[in-house]
Design an enzyme around this catalytic site. Structure first.
Site, short mmCIF file in Angstrom:
data_model
loop_
_atom_site.label_atom_id
_atom_site.label_comp_id
_atom_site.label_asym_id
_atom_site.label_seq_id
_atom_site.Cartn_x
_atom_site.Cartn_y
_atom_site.Cartn_z
CB SER A 1 -0.79 0.14 1.23
OG SER A 1 -1.61 1.46 1.33
CG HIS B 1 -3.79 -1.45 -1.88
ND1 HIS B 1 -4.94 -2.24 -2.13
CD2 HIS B 1 -4.20 -0.47 -0.59
CE1 HIS B 1 -5.89 -1.79 -1.34
NE2 HIS B 1 -5.64 -1.05 -0.53
CG ASP C 1 -5.13 2.53 0.68
OD1 ASP C 1 -6.11 1.63 0.85
OD2 ASP C 1 -3.85 1.92 1.19
CG MET D 1 -8.22 7.27 2.53
SD MET D 1 -7.35 7.34 4.23
CE MET D 1 -6.71 5.69 3.90
CG HIS E 1 -9.23 0.39 -0.67
ND1 HIS E 1 -8.58 0.06 0.58
CD2 HIS E 1 -10.52 0.45 -0.42
CE1 HIS E 1 -9.60 0.21 1.59
NE2 HIS E 1 -10.80 0.27 0.83
CG MET F 1 -11.31 3.57 1.95
SD MET F 1 -9.70 3.57 2.76
CE MET F 1 -8.66 3.54 1.71
CG MET G 1 -11.85 -2.30 4.67
SD MET G 1 -10.14 -2.21 3.97
CE MET G 1 -9.12 -1.46 5.32
CG ASP H 1 -6.35 -2.76 3.02
OD1 ASP H 1 -5.38 -2.45 3.54
OD2 ASP H 1 -7.07 -1.84 2.29
#
Ligand code: DX5
Ligand code: ZN
Length: 216
Positions: free
Chosen positions: A8, A33, A35, A37, A66, A68, A137, A175
């Site tokens: 990540s 990966h 992330d 957000m 991913h 979020m 998660m 994850d």
């Protein structure tokens, strides 16, 4: 069964993003990966398209994005344009999972759907045939460096059983709080893709840590 490691980038050094992405590109990890957000779906803000660009330029590996973010359908096509191979959104972040899955597929990427620790694996039963991946998660989404929540193992087993029963080969990704110390248990439970942020980037030798996870 496949064994995929997805470091990540949330735990990378953003002052040396190119260097850190190239390190992953050289390593035995198959995916990268990413992330994203929005500060609404989770109480933290990470990064967006401008930061994805140098990552995409520094690696040919599969980009596993991913999201979020709330109402992900608004942005999925832009993430595919930015180079995402997989786009995963949260079950809890939308009222219309099918619309989101369709938008990801129409944009030309593989679709993943993720559940937070408090969401039961069973909610994914009807959607399982529609997606290429499910993401369990194993920490509350929002931050790296948290401890693995042990009940996540049962969710992986439930999803693996669901998949078997339905004759699907949907990937199961996990994850949060993952390292070489628990990788084996997760693979054994039926997970095929493991995300690891701090375990990789805070290791003295990240490339060896990735190999340790793959061979766990
Ligand atoms: C958390 C992110 C994770 C995070 C994992 O919301 O989805 O991908 O980077 O970090 P570690 O491996 O440190 O738990
Ligand atoms: Zn993640």
């Amino acid at each position: 069964m496949r064994r995929i490691i997805a470091p990540s980038m949330l735990s990378a050094d953003f002052g040396n993003l190119d260097r850190d992405t190239r390190m992953i590109d050289r390593s035995a990890a198959q995916w990268v990966h990413i992330d994203v957000m929005d500060g609404v779906f989770v109480p933290n803000i990470s990064f967006g398209f401008p930061v994805m660009k140098p990552i995409r330029q520094a690696t040919t590996k599969t980009l596993d994005v991913h999201l979020m973010i709330t109402d992900p359908v608004r942005y999925v096509a832009r993430f595919v344009e930015a180079g995402a191979d997989y786009v995963t959104f949260h079950y809890e972040a939308t009222d219309d999972c099918r619309a989101c899955i369709d938008a990801i597929h129409r944009a030309g990427a593989r679709a993943g759907i993720s559940i937070k620790p408090a969401t039961a694996a069973e909610v994914l039963e009807e959607l399982l045939p529609e997606v290429e991946m499910v993401l369990v998660m194993s920490v509350e989404p929002g931050f790296g460096g948290q401890s693995f929540i042990p009940s996540s193992i049962d969710k992986i087993r439930t999803l693996a059983e669901m998949k078997r029963r339905m004759g699907l080969d949907t990937l199961i990704e996990v994850d949060g709080g993952i390292s070489a110390a628990n990788a084996r248990e997760l693979f054994d439970a039926g997970a095929e893709a493991l995300v690891a942020g701090s375990a990789v980037f805070h290791a003295a030798d990240p490339e060896s840590e990735i190999v340790r996870m793959l061979n766990a």
